[in-house]
Design a protein around this motif. Structure first.
Motif, PDB file in Angstrom:
ATOM      1  N   TYR A 163      24.436  -2.709   1.236  1.00 55.43           N
ATOM      2  CA  TYR A 163      24.231  -2.605  -0.216  1.00 55.43           C
ATOM      3  C   TYR A 163      25.499  -2.505  -1.065  1.00 55.43           C
ATOM      4  O   TYR A 163      25.448  -2.696  -2.281  1.00 55.43           O
ATOM      5  N   VAL A 164      26.665  -2.149  -0.488  1.00 60.01           N
ATOM      6  CA  VAL A 164      27.843  -1.872  -1.312  1.00 60.01           C
ATOM      7  C   VAL A 164      28.232  -3.099  -2.142  1.00 60.01           C
ATOM      8  O   VAL A 164      28.162  -4.234  -1.664  1.00 60.01           O
ATOM      9  N   SER A 165      28.613  -2.874  -3.398  1.00 57.45           N
ATOM     10  CA  SER A 165      28.982  -3.981  -4.288  1.00 57.45           C
ATOM     11  C   SER A 165      30.463  -4.324  -4.199  1.00 57.45           C
ATOM     12  O   SER A 165      30.843  -5.490  -4.274  1.00 57.45           O
ATOM     13  N   LEU A 166      31.303  -3.284  -4.085  1.00 55.31           N
ATOM     14  CA  LEU A 166      32.745  -3.502  -4.053  1.00 55.31           C
ATOM     15  C   LEU A 166      33.402  -2.369  -3.273  1.00 55.31           C
ATOM     16  O   LEU A 166      33.104  -1.198  -3.514  1.00 55.31           O
ATOM     17  N   ILE A 167      34.290  -2.736  -2.345  1.00 60.94           N
ATOM     18  CA  ILE A 167      35.058  -1.740  -1.594  1.00 60.94           C
ATOM     19  C   ILE A 167      36.479  -1.746  -2.143  1.00 60.94           C
ATOM     20  O   ILE A 167      37.171  -2.761  -2.070  1.00 60.94           O
ATOM     21  N   HIS A 168      36.912  -0.620  -2.691  1.00 61.79           N
ATOM     22  CA  HIS A 168      38.183  -0.566  -3.425  1.00 61.79           C
ATOM     23  C   HIS A 168      39.411  -0.432  -2.537  1.00 61.79           C
ATOM     24  O   HIS A 168      40.422  -1.044  -2.813  1.00 61.79           O
ATOM     25  N   GLY A 169      39.356   0.415  -1.523  1.00 58.23           N
ATOM     26  CA  GLY A 169      40.600   0.819  -0.863  1.00 58.23           C
ATOM     27  C   GLY A 169      40.901   0.112   0.441  1.00 58.23           C
ATOM     28  O   GLY A 169      41.193   0.766   1.435  1.00 58.23           O
ATOM     29  N   VAL A 170      40.856  -1.194   0.470  1.00 54.38           N
ATOM     30  CA  VAL A 170      41.075  -1.924   1.722  1.00 54.38           C
ATOM     31  C   VAL A 170      42.579  -2.028   1.988  1.00 54.38           C
ATOM     32  O   VAL A 170      43.313  -2.601   1.189  1.00 54.38           O
ATOM     33  N   GLY A 197      36.798   5.612  -1.810  1.00 55.44           N
ATOM     34  CA  GLY A 197      37.570   6.498  -0.942  1.00 55.44           C
ATOM     35  C   GLY A 197      38.322   5.732   0.127  1.00 55.44           C
ATOM     36  O   GLY A 197      38.280   4.500   0.192  1.00 55.44           O
ATOM     37  N   HIS A 198      39.022   6.485   0.985  1.00 53.06           N
ATOM     38  CA  HIS A 198      39.681   5.863   2.138  1.00 53.06           C
ATOM     39  C   HIS A 198      38.604   5.456   3.135  1.00 53.06           C
ATOM     40  O   HIS A 198      37.751   6.262   3.493  1.00 53.06           O
ATOM     41  N   VAL A 199      38.642   4.210   3.568  1.00 47.49           N
ATOM     42  CA  VAL A 199      37.555   3.660   4.391  1.00 47.49           C
ATOM     43  C   VAL A 199      37.860   3.849   5.872  1.00 47.49           C
ATOM     44  O   VAL A 199      38.872   3.376   6.378  1.00 47.49           O
ATOM     45  N   GLN A 200      36.930   4.513   6.567  1.00 48.70           N
ATOM     46  CA  GLN A 200      37.004   4.603   8.021  1.00 48.70           C
ATOM     47  C   GLN A 200      36.205   3.441   8.610  1.00 48.70           C
ATOM     48  O   GLN A 200      35.054   3.215   8.243  1.00 48.70           O
ATOM     49  N   ARG A 201      36.823   2.722   9.541  1.00 47.60           N
ATOM     50  CA  ARG A 201      36.187   1.501  10.056  1.00 47.60           C
ATOM     51  C   ARG A 201      34.823   1.773  10.691  1.00 47.60           C
ATOM     52  O   ARG A 201      33.905   0.966  10.546  1.00 47.60           O
ATOM     53  N   ASN A 202      34.677   2.916  11.354  1.00 53.45           N
ATOM     54  CA  ASN A 202      33.414   3.192  12.040  1.00 53.45           C
ATOM     55  C   ASN A 202      32.276   3.543  11.084  1.00 53.45           C
ATOM     56  O   ASN A 202      31.126   3.682  11.503  1.00 53.45           O
ATOM     57  N   LYS A 203      32.587   3.692   9.795  1.00 54.38           N
ATOM     58  CA  LYS A 203      31.543   4.028   8.808  1.00 54.38           C
ATOM     59  C   LYS A 203      31.115   2.816   7.965  1.00 54.38           C
ATOM     60  O   LYS A 203      30.167   2.919   7.188  1.00 54.38           O
ATOM     61  N   VAL A 204      31.816   1.711   8.107  1.00 56.58           N
ATOM     62  CA  VAL A 204      31.527   0.535   7.268  1.00 56.58           C
ATOM     63  C   VAL A 204      30.079   0.082   7.420  1.00 56.58           C
ATOM     64  O   VAL A 204      29.421  -0.333   6.449  1.00 56.58           O
ATOM     65  N   LYS A 205      29.544   0.172   8.634  1.00 57.89           N
ATOM     66  CA  LYS A 205      28.185  -0.331   8.908  1.00 57.89           C
ATOM     67  C   LYS A 205      27.127   0.340   8.037  1.00 57.89           C
ATOM     68  O   LYS A 205      26.094  -0.271   7.738  1.00 57.89           O
ATOM     69  N   TYR A 206      27.383   1.571   7.614  1.00 58.81           N
ATOM     70  CA  TYR A 206      26.373   2.290   6.837  1.00 58.81           C
ATOM     71  C   TYR A 206      26.266   1.784   5.403  1.00 58.81           C
ATOM     72  O   TYR A 206      25.200   1.873   4.788  1.00 58.81           O
ATOM     73  N   MET A 207      27.362   1.270   4.859  1.00 56.59           N
ATOM     74  CA  MET A 207      27.304   0.792   3.470  1.00 56.59           C
ATOM     75  C   MET A 207      27.188  -0.723   3.368  1.00 56.59           C
ATOM     76  O   MET A 207      26.932  -1.262   2.295  1.00 56.59           O
TER      77      MET A 207
END
Length: 219
Positions: free
Chosen positions: A81-88, A68-78
């Protein structure tokens, strides 16, 4: 609606070099478990809170892709464990991912999103902005991210020629980026194609597709 059969048919229909991301957003954990039991290990989610809840319940060998569209303030939660962030789609977002990855002693893989569609609602870099990014001294300092490739979404249209043209433009950027030398680049993923247009995307060189409704049914 047989998730296991849908998944098997899809896996058999795509080339072996194409990675299938099962888009499981808004789907119950039971559906994900059926797909897991049928051999699927990569799941794509678009809400960080939902993904984090599912990550806690699913087996630990699942790879979680945030699509999804990534909100900067939510990055800390994933970040743990996240393997790949698609929408940078910005340097500021890369800085935040790097900051959170450092806290967890991780290197987080990312895809740069390129705007290829005619719709204004789609996010992403212009192609030239990608190459400017590689020359930015701030980018050089981000030691806890790795750029694994690029992604983009075509215009939502019935015009297959337009879709193919947009995918081909993304492939041309991918080909140039693949030959760039930079410590943070390990470009091997071209993520394009969803349930409605993935056959066109594969013809145009996609190495990763994101499919939801053809596996889990419409939301």
């Amino acid at each position: 609606m047989n998730i296991a059969e849908n998944l098997k048919g899809l896996q058999q229909s795509i080339p072996e070099w194409v990675t299938l991301v099962a888009v499981s957003k808004f789907k119950p954990i039971e559906d994900l478990q059926i797909a897991y039991d049928a051999g699927q290990r990569i799941f794509g989610e678009s809400k960080i809170q939902e993904m984090t809840q599912k990550e806690a319940l699913m087996p630990k060998d699942v790879q979680w892709h945030f699509i999804g569209h990534v909100q900067r303030n939510k990055v800390k939660y994933m970040a743990p464990y996240v393997s790949l962030i698609h929408g940078v789609d910005s340097l500021k977002l890369l800085e935040e991912i790097n900051k959170q990855a450092l806290k967890h002693n991780r290197i987080i893989d990312c895809l740069l999103q390129i705007h290829i569609a005619q719709e204004e609602s789609k996010f992403g870099f212009d192609p030239q902005e990608i190459f400017n990014l590689l020359e930015n001294p701030t980018f050089d300092k981000l030691q806890n991210i790795r750029i694994k490739g690029i992604m983009g979404m075509a215009t939502f249209t019935e015009d297959k020629k337009q879709i193919a043209s947009e995918f081909q433009s993304l492939k041309s950027v991918f080909d140039v980026l693949k030959n760039k030398q930079h410590p943070l680049l390990n470009v091997e993923i071209l993520s394009m194609g969803m349930s409605d247009d993935y056959p066109i995307a594969i013809e145009c060189g996609s190495t990763m597709i994101r499919v939801g409704s053809k596996i889990f049914g419409s939301r």
